[in-house]
Write a protein that holds these residues in place. Structure first.
Motif, PDB file in Angstrom:
ATOM      1  N   LEU A  63       0.823  -1.214   0.000  1.00 54.41           N
ATOM      2  CA  LEU A  63       0.000   0.000   0.000  1.00 54.41           C
ATOM      3  C   LEU A  63       0.859   1.267   0.000  1.00 54.41           C
ATOM      4  N   PHE A  64       1.874   1.327   0.855  1.00 55.28           N
ATOM      5  CA  PHE A  64       2.706   2.525   0.971  1.00 55.28           C
ATOM      6  C   PHE A  64       3.762   2.623  -0.131  1.00 55.28           C
ATOM      7  N   ASN A  65       4.172   1.492  -0.684  1.00 55.65           N
ATOM      8  CA  ASN A  65       5.148   1.441  -1.769  1.00 55.65           C
ATOM      9  C   ASN A  65       6.398   2.283  -1.459  1.00 55.65           C
ATOM     10  N   PRO A  66       7.092   1.996  -0.368  1.00 56.30           N
ATOM     11  CA  PRO A  66       8.255   2.804   0.022  1.00 56.30           C
ATOM     12  C   PRO A  66       9.460   2.560  -0.891  1.00 56.30           C
ATOM     13  N   ASP A  67      10.361   3.522  -0.920  1.00 57.16           N
ATOM     14  CA  ASP A  67      11.633   3.372  -1.626  1.00 57.16           C
ATOM     15  C   ASP A  67      12.680   2.704  -0.750  1.00 57.16           C
ATOM     16  N   ILE A  68      12.510   2.827   0.555  1.00 58.66           N
ATOM     17  CA  ILE A  68      13.458   2.289   1.527  1.00 58.66           C
ATOM     18  C   ILE A  68      12.675   1.608   2.644  1.00 58.66           C
ATOM     19  N   VAL A  69      13.157   0.444   3.072  1.00 62.77           N
ATOM     20  CA  VAL A  69      12.613  -0.223   4.262  1.00 62.77           C
ATOM     21  C   VAL A  69      13.784  -0.589   5.151  1.00 62.77           C
ATOM     22  N   ILE A  70      13.668  -0.243   6.423  1.00 65.13           N
ATOM     23  CA  ILE A  70      14.685  -0.589   7.410  1.00 65.13           C
ATOM     24  C   ILE A  70      14.004  -1.405   8.501  1.00 65.13           C
ATOM     25  N   PHE A  71      14.369  -2.669   8.616  1.00 66.98           N
ATOM     26  CA  PHE A  71      13.871  -3.510   9.692  1.00 66.98           C
ATOM     27  C   PHE A  71      14.819  -3.364  10.870  1.00 66.98           C
ATOM     28  N   LEU A  72      14.345  -2.797  11.964  1.00 69.12           N
ATOM     29  CA  LEU A  72      15.144  -2.649  13.188  1.00 69.12           C
ATOM     30  C   LEU A  72      14.765  -3.781  14.134  1.00 69.12           C
ATOM     31  N   THR A  73      15.141  -4.990  13.751  1.00 67.42           N
ATOM     32  CA  THR A  73      14.691  -6.164  14.481  1.00 67.42           C
ATOM     33  C   THR A  73      15.805  -7.091  14.937  1.00 67.42           C
ATOM     34  N   GLY A  74      16.911  -7.083  14.247  1.00 65.94           N
ATOM     35  CA  GLY A  74      17.961  -8.035  14.537  1.00 65.94           C
ATOM     36  C   GLY A  74      17.669  -9.390  13.936  1.00 65.94           C
ATOM     37  N   PRO A  75      18.662 -10.256  13.869  1.00 68.18           N
ATOM     38  CA  PRO A  75      18.512 -11.545  13.199  1.00 68.18           C
ATOM     39  C   PRO A  75      17.552 -12.506  13.890  1.00 68.18           C
ATOM     40  N   SER A  76      17.270 -12.297  15.151  1.00 64.76           N
ATOM     41  CA  SER A  76      16.343 -13.199  15.845  1.00 64.76           C
ATOM     42  C   SER A  76      14.914 -13.060  15.324  1.00 64.76           C
ATOM     43  N   ARG A  77      14.635 -12.011  14.586  1.00 63.66           N
ATOM     44  CA  ARG A  77      13.290 -11.808  14.022  1.00 63.66           C
ATOM     45  C   ARG A  77      13.237 -12.079  12.519  1.00 63.66           C
ATOM     46  N   ASP A  78      14.286 -12.664  11.960  1.00 64.02           N
ATOM     47  CA  ASP A  78      14.267 -12.972  10.532  1.00 64.02           C
ATOM     48  C   ASP A  78      13.088 -13.868  10.166  1.00 64.02           C
ATOM     49  N   SER A  79      12.713 -14.769  11.049  1.00 57.78           N
ATOM     50  CA  SER A  79      11.563 -15.645  10.760  1.00 57.78           C
ATOM     51  C   SER A  79      10.263 -14.839  10.698  1.00 57.78           C
ATOM     52  N   ASP A  80      10.154 -13.763  11.472  1.00 64.15           N
ATOM     53  CA  ASP A  80       8.968 -12.902  11.394  1.00 64.15           C
ATOM     54  C   ASP A  80       8.930 -12.174  10.049  1.00 64.15           C
ATOM     55  N   ILE A  81      10.084 -11.702   9.602  1.00 64.90           N
ATOM     56  CA  ILE A  81      10.157 -11.058   8.285  1.00 64.90           C
ATOM     57  C   ILE A  81       9.806 -12.080   7.206  1.00 64.90           C
ATOM     58  N   ARG A  82      10.359 -13.274   7.315  1.00 72.64           N
ATOM     59  CA  ARG A  82      10.098 -14.337   6.338  1.00 72.64           C
ATOM     60  C   ARG A  82       8.603 -14.705   6.301  1.00 72.64           C
ATOM     61  N   HIS A  83       7.937 -14.652   7.426  1.00 70.64           N
ATOM     62  CA  HIS A  83       6.499 -14.949   7.440  1.00 70.64           C
ATOM     63  C   HIS A  83       5.760 -13.995   6.504  1.00 70.64           C
ATOM     64  N   HIS A  84       6.114 -12.735   6.531  1.00 71.41           N
ATOM     65  CA  HIS A  84       5.420 -11.726   5.738  1.00 71.41           C
ATOM     66  C   HIS A  84       5.913 -11.660   4.291  1.00 71.41           C
ATOM     67  N   PHE A  85       7.163 -12.056   4.073  1.00 69.13           N
ATOM     68  CA  PHE A  85       7.779 -11.992   2.749  1.00 69.13           C
ATOM     69  C   PHE A  85       8.452 -13.339   2.485  1.00 69.13           C
ATOM     70  N   PRO A  86       7.679 -14.346   2.050  1.00 64.60           N
ATOM     71  CA  PRO A  86       8.168 -15.731   1.999  1.00 64.60           C
ATOM     72  C   PRO A  86       9.414 -15.962   1.146  1.00 64.60           C
ATOM     73  N   ASP A  87       9.663 -15.125   0.138  1.00 62.33           N
ATOM     74  CA  ASP A  87      10.825 -15.334  -0.717  1.00 62.33           C
ATOM     75  C   ASP A  87      12.058 -14.550  -0.239  1.00 62.33           C
ATOM     76  N   VAL A  88      12.019 -14.040   0.985  1.00 64.06           N
ATOM     77  CA  VAL A  88      13.096 -13.173   1.490  1.00 64.06           C
ATOM     78  C   VAL A  88      14.422 -13.916   1.590  1.00 64.06           C
ATOM     79  N   GLN A  89      15.478 -13.160   1.313  1.00 64.13           N
ATOM     80  CA  GLN A  89      16.842 -13.646   1.496  1.00 64.13           C
ATOM     81  C   GLN A  89      17.624 -12.568   2.231  1.00 64.13           C
ATOM     82  N   PHE A  90      18.535 -12.980   3.090  1.00 61.47           N
ATOM     83  CA  PHE A  90      19.372 -12.071   3.861  1.00 61.47           C
ATOM     84  C   PHE A  90      20.815 -12.258   3.420  1.00 61.47           C
ATOM     85  N   HIS A  91      21.475 -11.150   3.044  1.00 65.07           N
ATOM     86  CA  HIS A  91      22.840 -11.218   2.545  1.00 65.07           C
ATOM     87  C   HIS A  91      23.733 -10.240   3.297  1.00 65.07           C
ATOM     88  N   SER A  92      24.996 -10.614   3.454  1.00 63.97           N
ATOM     89  CA  SER A  92      25.987  -9.721   4.051  1.00 63.97           C
ATOM     90  C   SER A  92      26.373  -8.644   3.051  1.00 63.97           C
TER      91      SER A  92
END
Length: 141
Positions: A63-92
């Motif tokens: 809905l908001f269609n942002p240009d930037i998203v910053i998740f201030l969650t830390g790696p322990s919440r990666d599964s929460d991000i993955r729940h909402h965005f199933p194809d998510v990948q995390f890279h260094s």
């Protein structure tokens, strides 16, 4: 609070790095239902209810269609991000800042400039990564 100081840090520095652009800010919790009496985090029962009955984060991003998203969650919440965005990948980004502290987040549902870093209450981890995170999201303004 540490969260609002972090939000202000990004707001001021993104605007300074991109002076020719009009920038709007909003904040959003990856977990919508919190704990009572000022306790932090989400217990498993609440997480389960939220994911089954109130899973709206991906719809909000759409809905908001942002240009930037910053998740201030830390790696322990990666599964929460993955729940909402199933194809998510995390890279260094590099060897200096570990993926736990700062990760490039890639998903077909998220903008190109999406990162995940520690919550600002985790001072050491957040402060280690905030300058690098800012540099990444303000590149090619």
């Amino acid at each position: 609070s540490s969260f609002w100081k972090a939000f202000q840090y990004f707001e001021e520095n993104i605007q300074a790095a991109c002076p020719d652009k009009t920038i709007y800010f909003s904040w959003n919790n990856i977990n919508k239902i919190g704990r009572s009496k000022g306790k932090t985090g989400v217990n498993e029962k609440v997480r389960e209810i939220e994911q089954k009955k109130f899973s709206v984060v991906s719809q909000e991003v759409k809905l908001f269609n942002p240009d930037i998203v910053i998740f201030l969650t830390g790696p322990s919440r990666d599964s929460d991000i993955r729940h909402h965005f199933p194809d998510v990948q995390f890279h260094s980004f590099d060897e200096i800042v570990r993926k736990q502290a700062l990760a490039k987040v890639m998903s077909s549902y998220l903008p190109r400039k999406t990162i995940r870093m520690y919550h600002p209450s985790y001072y050491g981890g957040f402060n280690q990564a905030k300058h690098a995170g800012l540099k990444i999201i303000t590149s090619d303004c």
